[in-house]
Design an enzyme around this catalytic site. Structure first.
Site, short mmCIF file in Angstrom:
data_model
loop_
_atom_site.label_atom_id
_atom_site.label_comp_id
_atom_site.label_asym_id
_atom_site.label_seq_id
_atom_site.Cartn_x
_atom_site.Cartn_y
_atom_site.Cartn_z
N ASP A 1 39.01 -24.86 101.14
CA ASP A 1 38.72 -23.43 101.01
C ASP A 1 39.91 -22.66 101.53
O ASP A 1 40.64 -23.12 102.41
CB ASP A 1 37.46 -23.06 101.79
CG ASP A 1 37.03 -21.61 101.60
OD1 ASP A 1 37.37 -21.03 100.55
OD2 ASP A 1 36.36 -21.07 102.49
N HIS A 2 40.14 -21.48 100.98
CA HIS A 2 41.17 -20.59 101.50
C HIS A 2 40.64 -19.82 102.70
O HIS A 2 39.56 -19.21 102.62
CB HIS A 2 41.58 -19.57 100.44
CG HIS A 2 42.42 -20.14 99.34
ND1 HIS A 2 42.20 -19.84 98.01
CD2 HIS A 2 43.48 -20.97 99.37
CE1 HIS A 2 43.10 -20.46 97.28
NE2 HIS A 2 43.88 -21.16 98.08
N TYR B 1 36.39 -17.26 100.52
CA TYR B 1 35.27 -17.62 99.63
C TYR B 1 35.71 -18.38 98.37
O TYR B 1 35.29 -18.07 97.26
CB TYR B 1 34.45 -16.39 99.25
CG TYR B 1 34.31 -15.40 100.38
CD1 TYR B 1 33.79 -15.80 101.62
CD2 TYR B 1 34.72 -14.09 100.25
CE1 TYR B 1 33.68 -14.91 102.68
CE2 TYR B 1 34.61 -13.19 101.30
CZ TYR B 1 34.10 -13.61 102.52
OH TYR B 1 34.00 -12.72 103.55
N HIS B 2 36.54 -19.41 98.57
CA HIS B 2 37.02 -20.22 97.45
C HIS B 2 36.78 -21.71 97.68
O HIS B 2 37.69 -22.52 97.57
CB HIS B 2 38.52 -19.99 97.24
CG HIS B 2 38.90 -18.59 96.94
ND1 HIS B 2 40.16 -18.07 97.20
CD2 HIS B 2 38.19 -17.56 96.38
CE1 HIS B 2 40.20 -16.81 96.83
NE2 HIS B 2 39.01 -16.48 96.33
N PRO B 3 35.53 -22.13 97.99
CA PRO B 3 35.30 -23.57 98.18
C PRO B 3 35.55 -24.33 96.89
O PRO B 3 35.25 -23.85 95.79
CB PRO B 3 33.83 -23.63 98.61
CG PRO B 3 33.21 -22.39 98.04
CD PRO B 3 34.29 -21.35 98.10
#
Length: 538
Positions: free
Chosen positions: A296-297, A471-473
């Protein structure tokens, strides 16, 4: 248990990928498709107002409201992981920033043993999806279901940020999805005429009139049905709470996202036997990579007090200005309500020897203590640092055999020295931009991290105190041929027939930027592969 019927394809999840599949697989009328979505219809009005994402961070009616496990390298804090629980999935609640990633991201996917996933292979799918406001060119398409637009108007704070970036040597970049990502400029958004364009709006809505598409909302898929090593259907609980089964004559397509797709595989006995046996689940297919490699980021936000009352904080502190914002939106579809979660932005390198940017900045004209909270009661704005290619990898595990219990989400942020250094250097470079004349004229003071934090140790400690997810899983059902990979280059689950994963789970590594555009591309490409395979006899 009631039989819900038989379909050619069952799509689990009507999110960013599932809506694309629903549209493309039903277009020729040959295949019957069932879509199961755990959430409801996208009727919440804030979904369709771009800035409305701020109202959706803590809304359980459209958001799974997940939390990570305590993060070892972030002072033991749990980090919010919002995920869409509504038609359109996270494309209905995200920040609308349209970024595809870098050419090298996809070439790396190809070079790691995934033929057909290089940049030249996937660019046609980005273009096919797109309805680019600026028109078609070598990098962009028109006429697709996904609207992509410029910001409705500039803002003097963003103009100052862009000018400051140029003053420190960054090139002005009018198109972060064109020939090069590096530089400073305005972000484009997944909107049109001041309205969000989720995949539910662009893809699913026009397809719902087709007789061969059935969409079932409030339908929680609980497990896959297997006969030997073939997935033949799903079990789900309908809106009335009844347990139902549906069968797929061709394939079940998991598009529930990087959290829920691996969770469903594990609930079905597909995963690491050692982990599954803890819950007395029958191991139907040993596949130890399910839930591994979670990426994630992270973002580290900086906030500033503005020298002039021109921020959204100021607008919302005045009833008259609120009224003016509302009127401009209703009659002109312009103003703050049309703005994405990144208004202006930048991509830069934290080390001169790097060949491409490793940090992204999101610049927004308001400030809060954290996303989803009330605006600060002073003139404030925000710029956040996001490391684009973290080395850290985490995991996703079952917390319970109950499908309604959230899984254990551990992104393992800041686990490597590279990641820690990139965030510290990213903050230093951001401060250099903010100190340039164009931006300095707008800054009364730096609120966070604060001017007293200047050395590496104190900046790293600030990162540990304040870093959050952007919010980039991704990557929890990774594509590849290694022992811990889950799907092949055609997104078929290794060792099983009748099932594919089509969402951010399959990314071998998270893309360098916001993820939604890449997920739509993945689904566009998957649809072509699925239809190609459908032409072969069962």
């Amino acid at each position: 248990m009631n039989d819900f019927g038989s379909f050619d394809y069952i799509i689990v999840g009507a999110g960013s990928a599932g809506c694309v599949l629903a549209n493309r697989l039903t277009a020729d009328g040959r295949h019957r498709v069932l879509v199961l979505e755990a959430g409801g219809r996208d009727w919440n009005p804030w979904i369709h107002v771009p800035l409305g994402y701020g109202k959706l961070f803590n809304d359980a009616s459209v958001n799974w409201l997940y939390q990570t496990e305590p993060q070892q390298h972030l002072n033991g804090r749990r980090i919010s992981q919002p995920r869409g629980k509504v038609l359109g999935g996270s494309s209905s609640i995200n920040g609308l920033v349209y970024i595809r990633g870098q050419r090298e991201d996809f070439d790396d996917w190809r070079d790691e043993g995934n033929p057909g996933w290089g940049y030249d292979d996937v660019l046609p799918y980005f273009k096919r999806a797109e309805d680019q406001q600026r028109g078609a060119d070598d990098y962009h398409g028109v006429g697709g279901p996904q609207a992509v637009s410029d910001q409705t108007e500039p803002h003097e704070l963003c103009d100052a940020f862009v000018a400051a970036g140029e003053q420190v040597g960054l090139p002005f970049n009018p198109d972060f999805n064109g020939a090069s990502q590096e530089g400073v400029g305005y972000f484009q958004t997944t909107s049109r005429r001041g309205r969000r364009c989720s995949t539910a709006t662009g893809y699913l809505k026009p397809a719902r009139k087709r007789a061969n598409l059935h969409v079932e909302t409030r339908a929680m898929t609980t497990r896959l049905l297997l006969e030997g090593k073939r997935v033949v259907g799903v079990e789900f609980r309908d809106r009335a709470g009844q347990l139902r089964t549906a069968r797929a004559s061709r394939e079940v397509l998991l598009s529930a996202g990087a959290i829920n797709s691996p969770q469903l595989l594990m609930l079905s006995g597909i995963g690491s036997g050692q982990n599954l046996k803890r819950f007395e689940l029958e191991v139907t297919h040993e596949l130890p990579g399910v839930g591994e490699h979670l990426q994630d980021h992270a973002q580290v936000r900086t906030t500033y007090r503005c020298t002039r009352p021109i921020t959204l904080n100021d607008d919302m502190a005045s009833l008259w200005r609120q009224l003016w914002i509302g009127l401009r939106y209703v009659f002109l579809r312009k103003g703050p309500l049309t703005v994405s979660a990144g208004y202006g932005g930048a991509f830069y390198r934290t080390q001169p020897e790097l060949t491409r940017p490793d940090v992204q900045v999101h610049f927004i004209t308001f400030s809060t203590s954290k996303m989803g909270d009330a605006l600060d009661p002073w003139s404030g704005f925000t710029a956040s640092v996001c490391q684009l290619r973290p080395e850290s990898r985490g995991s996703l595990r079952l917390a319970s055999p109950d499908p309604y219990v959230a899984p254990l989400i551990d992104p393992n942020y800041f686990d490597t020295e590279t990641d820690r250094r990139a965030n510290v250097e990213g903050l230093r470079e951001l401060r250099r931009i903010m100190a340039a004349p164009a931006m300095a004229a707008m800054i009364e003071s730096e609120i966070e991290p604060g001017v007293n934090r200047t050395d590496d140790a104190s900046l790293l400690e600030y990162c540990r105190e304040r870093a959050a997810s952007i919010y980039h899983p991704s990557s929890t059902a990774r594509m590849g041929n290694g022992p811990l990979d889950v799907v092949d280059a055609r997104l078929r689950v290794h060792g099983l027939a009748g099932v594919r994963v089509v969402d951010a789970s399959i990314m071998p590594a998270v893309v360098s930027g916001n993820c939604n555009a890449a997920v739509v591309m993945i689904a566009e490409k998957a649809a072509d592969m699925i239809l190609e395979d459908a032409r072969r006899p069962l």
